[in-house]
Scaffold this active site. Structure first.
Site, PDB file in Angstrom:
ATOM      1  N   GLU A  57      41.215  42.278  39.622  1.00  0.00           N
ATOM      2  CA  GLU A  57      41.407  41.036  39.849  1.00  0.00           C
ATOM      3  C   GLU A  57      42.305  39.626  40.597  1.00  0.00           C
ATOM      4  O   GLU A  57      41.853  38.903  40.888  1.00  0.00           O
ATOM      5  CB  GLU A  57      41.290  40.217  37.865  1.00  0.00           C
ATOM      6  CG  GLU A  57      42.591  40.598  38.020  1.00  0.00           C
ATOM      7  CD  GLU A  57      42.934  39.978  36.193  1.00  0.00           C
ATOM      8  OE1 GLU A  57      42.398  40.971  35.034  1.00  0.00           O
ATOM      9  OE2 GLU A  57      43.350  38.898  36.108  1.00  0.00           O
ATOM     10  N   GLU A  77      44.047  48.127  31.677  1.00  0.00           N
ATOM     11  CA  GLU A  77      44.150  46.838  33.097  1.00  0.00           C
ATOM     12  C   GLU A  77      45.206  46.765  33.876  1.00  0.00           C
ATOM     13  O   GLU A  77      45.580  45.789  32.249  1.00  0.00           O
ATOM     14  CB  GLU A  77      42.456  46.179  32.660  1.00  0.00           C
ATOM     15  CG  GLU A  77      42.992  44.683  33.329  1.00  0.00           C
ATOM     16  CD  GLU A  77      41.771  43.936  32.689  1.00  0.00           C
ATOM     17  OE1 GLU A  77      40.264  44.140  32.373  1.00  0.00           O
ATOM     18  OE2 GLU A  77      41.172  42.311  33.444  1.00  0.00           O
ATOM     19  N   ASP A 114      36.740  39.085  41.220  1.00  0.00           N
ATOM     20  CA  ASP A 114      36.470  38.646  40.836  1.00  0.00           C
ATOM     21  C   ASP A 114      35.825  37.406  41.709  1.00  0.00           C
ATOM     22  O   ASP A 114      36.191  37.282  42.971  1.00  0.00           O
ATOM     23  CB  ASP A 114      37.776  37.563  40.405  1.00  0.00           C
ATOM     24  CG  ASP A 114      37.294  36.567  39.699  1.00  0.00           C
ATOM     25  OD1 ASP A 114      36.334  35.706  39.934  1.00  0.00           O
ATOM     26  OD2 ASP A 114      37.475  36.249  38.408  1.00  0.00           O
ATOM     27  N   LYS A 139      44.813  42.201  24.891  1.00  0.00           N
ATOM     28  CA  LYS A 139      46.653  41.062  25.642  1.00  0.00           C
ATOM     29  C   LYS A 139      46.979  42.781  25.763  1.00  0.00           C
ATOM     30  O   LYS A 139      47.332  42.234  23.439  1.00  0.00           O
ATOM     31  CB  LYS A 139      46.429  40.486  25.702  1.00  0.00           C
ATOM     32  CG  LYS A 139      45.481  39.287  26.574  1.00  0.00           C
ATOM     33  CD  LYS A 139      44.993  39.897  27.765  1.00  0.00           C
ATOM     34  CE  LYS A 139      44.521  38.641  28.880  1.00  0.00           C
ATOM     35  NZ  LYS A 139      44.149  39.223  30.235  1.00  0.00           N
ATOM     36  N   GLU A 189      32.378  41.218  31.273  1.00  0.00           N
ATOM     37  CA  GLU A 189      33.588  41.166  30.881  1.00  0.00           C
ATOM     38  C   GLU A 189      33.273  38.874  29.798  1.00  0.00           C
ATOM     39  O   GLU A 189      32.087  38.557  31.291  1.00  0.00           O
ATOM     40  CB  GLU A 189      34.423  39.945  32.053  1.00  0.00           C
ATOM     41  CG  GLU A 189      35.480  39.462  31.546  1.00  0.00           C
ATOM     42  CD  GLU A 189      37.143  39.895  31.740  1.00  0.00           C
ATOM     43  OE1 GLU A 189      37.181  39.966  33.199  1.00  0.00           O
ATOM     44  OE2 GLU A 189      38.479  39.606  31.140  1.00  0.00           O
ATOM     45  N   ASP A 221      44.862  45.208  28.259  1.00  0.00           N
ATOM     46  CA  ASP A 221      45.161  44.335  29.348  1.00  0.00           C
ATOM     47  C   ASP A 221      46.404  44.065  29.552  1.00  0.00           C
ATOM     48  O   ASP A 221      47.442  43.429  29.266  1.00  0.00           O
ATOM     49  CB  ASP A 221      43.826  43.269  29.492  1.00  0.00           C
ATOM     50  CG  ASP A 221      44.338  42.703  31.111  1.00  0.00           C
ATOM     51  OD1 ASP A 221      45.288  42.896  32.135  1.00  0.00           O
ATOM     52  OD2 ASP A 221      43.760  41.469  31.519  1.00  0.00           O
ATOM     53  N   HIS A 274      36.274  41.027  37.172  1.00  0.00           N
ATOM     54  CA  HIS A 274      36.828  39.626  36.068  1.00  0.00           C
ATOM     55  C   HIS A 274      36.184  38.421  36.514  1.00  0.00           C
ATOM     56  O   HIS A 274      35.087  37.986  37.562  1.00  0.00           O
ATOM     57  CB  HIS A 274      38.303  40.139  37.233  1.00  0.00           C
ATOM     58  CG  HIS A 274      38.025  39.037  36.811  1.00  0.00           C
ATOM     59  ND1 HIS A 274      39.017  37.508  37.173  1.00  0.00           N
ATOM     60  CD2 HIS A 274      39.412  38.980  35.630  1.00  0.00           C
ATOM     61  CE1 HIS A 274      40.105  37.014  36.062  1.00  0.00           C
ATOM     62  NE2 HIS A 274      40.681  37.926  35.308  1.00  0.00           N
TER      63      HIS A 274
HETATM   64 MG    MG Z   1      42.663  41.519  33.269  1.00  0.00          MG
END
Ligand code: MG
Length: 377
Positions: A247, A221, A270, A167, A330, A195, A297
């Site tokens: 996502e 991302e 997703d 992240k 993921e 991300d 995702h």
């Molecule tokens: Mg993400």
């Protein structure tokens, strides 16, 4: 075969330790699971992404009753009915997430009726297991970020992961320091992604991308706003790191401009939000037109994870080549009691890869009593 009941289970699980990412923090995890029962005894499960009480209300008050009396195996006809009935009110977001849950549950029943694992009905898989990347590296509340990131990186390596996603969104300089630190810890052989969860302006994202070009990142991302195709293109044209996104997008109609304009290199629908498996297949077909790799995702419970795995198992290694393999799915490693805690047996995970289930349907079976401690509705 006819649907006899559609039940929304709204679940909420408090976390031992809250965690944050660039947009907000979590003190609990939630899930809205749909249970569809049929007149011949088959049961299917699905999951919606996003606020569970909202999607649960949509199922209970609006979409669920539309499926009662219909054949759940008619996934395409059912999807069209649900979307046509709701298009005036919600073309993405919680309405389509609720459709996604119903669609996944219908596919689960269809595969159970055929006594086959779901991925086989979606086209079949080339391999028996799929390599995962670890999603973690959220921002802790009670210790320095560096300390936690180093500890998680070592844990993911020990768990067999050869790819992991960090992240970012703490500011360009801070992010660059943290990512370089993780790269030092894991060495050059591990794939690293970052991300931002759409935290940055194009100028900031370009600055971060340029600072990290030497860090050999697999993708960047959601660098910028998830509703701004041009912002993605601005970043994509000015850094040498592939972009990932999608996502927050839904349906073939939502994904079309992103794919036609090649706004990202990795497309991440997703399955619990984009319209389910039926719509995910259409998004993947669109992506194949421009050679964009689709990798879902997945941030849900055991049901959402299984749906993503079956969908992805039936996707090509990379469009139209036999020489490269970009398949990485993921695997959320952040705290979530609604994964292994609600099913009879979790999908087998070993050395950084998920083994494809051989049981019929999604290959995971919800234990009804296990939902009770988490039940809101
Ligand atoms: Mg993400």
């Amino acid at each position: 075969m006819k649907v006899t009941s559609v039940t929304a289970h709204v679940l909420r699980a408090p976390l031992v330790e809250p965690f944050a990412f660039s947009q907000f923090s979590y003190s609990h995890r939630e899930a809205m699971l749909v249970e569809i029962r049929t007149d011949d005894g088959l049961v299917g499960w699905g999951e919606a992404y996003g606020p569970a009480q909202l999607t649960g209300t949509i199922i209970k008050e609006f979409l669920g009753p539309l499926l009662v009396g219909r054949d759940p195996r008619d996934v395409e006809a059912n999807w069209e009915l649900l979307y046509a009935r709701s298009i005036d009110y919600g073309q993405k977001g919680v309405m389509v997430a609720a459709i996604s849950a119903l669609d996944i549950a219908c596919w689960d029943i269809k595969a159970r009726a055929a006594d086959q694992p779901l991925y086989r009905l979606l086209g079949g898989a080339e391999t028996e297991s799929i390599e995962c990347y670890a999603t973690g590296f959220y921002f802790p509340q009670n210790e320095p970020v560096e300390v936690r990131f180093e500890q998680e990186a070592r844990q993911f390596l020990a768990d067999g992961f050869r790819a992991m996603k960090i992240k970012v969104g703490l500011g360009v300089e801070r992010d660059a320091e943290l990512v370089r630190h993780v790269r030092e810890v894991v060495g050059p052989a591990t794939k690293l992604m970052i991300d931002a969860n759409h935290a940055y302006t194009p100028t900031e994202a370009i600055a971060l991308g340029r600072k990290l070009e030497a860090a050999d990142l697999w993708w960047f991302e959601e660098p910028v706003s998830c509703i701004d195709v041009d912002a993605y293109l601005e970043v994509k044209n000015r850094i040498m790191i592939p972009l990932a996104g999608g996502e927050c997008e839904a349906t073939r109609f939502g994904f079309e401009p992103w794919l036609r304009r090649r706004a990202f290199d990795y497309c991440q629908p997703d399955i619990c939000a984009c319209g389910g498996i039926t719509e995910g297949m259409k998004i993947a077909a669109l992506a194949s037109l421009t050679g964009i790799h689709v990798t879902p995702h997945a941030w849900g419970s055991a049901i959402g994870q299984a749906a993503a795995l079956h969908f992805y198992a039936a996707r090509p290694r990379q469009p139209f080549t036999l020489t490269a393999d970009r398949k990485l799915i993921e695997c959320d490693r952040s705290e979530n009691p609604l994964r292994a805690g609600i099913v009879e047996a979790a999908i087998e995970f070993s050395q950084g890869a998920w083994k494809l289930p051989t049981a019929a349907g999604l290959g995971v079976t919800v234990v009804s009593e296990a939902l009770e401690p988490y039940r809101v509705v």
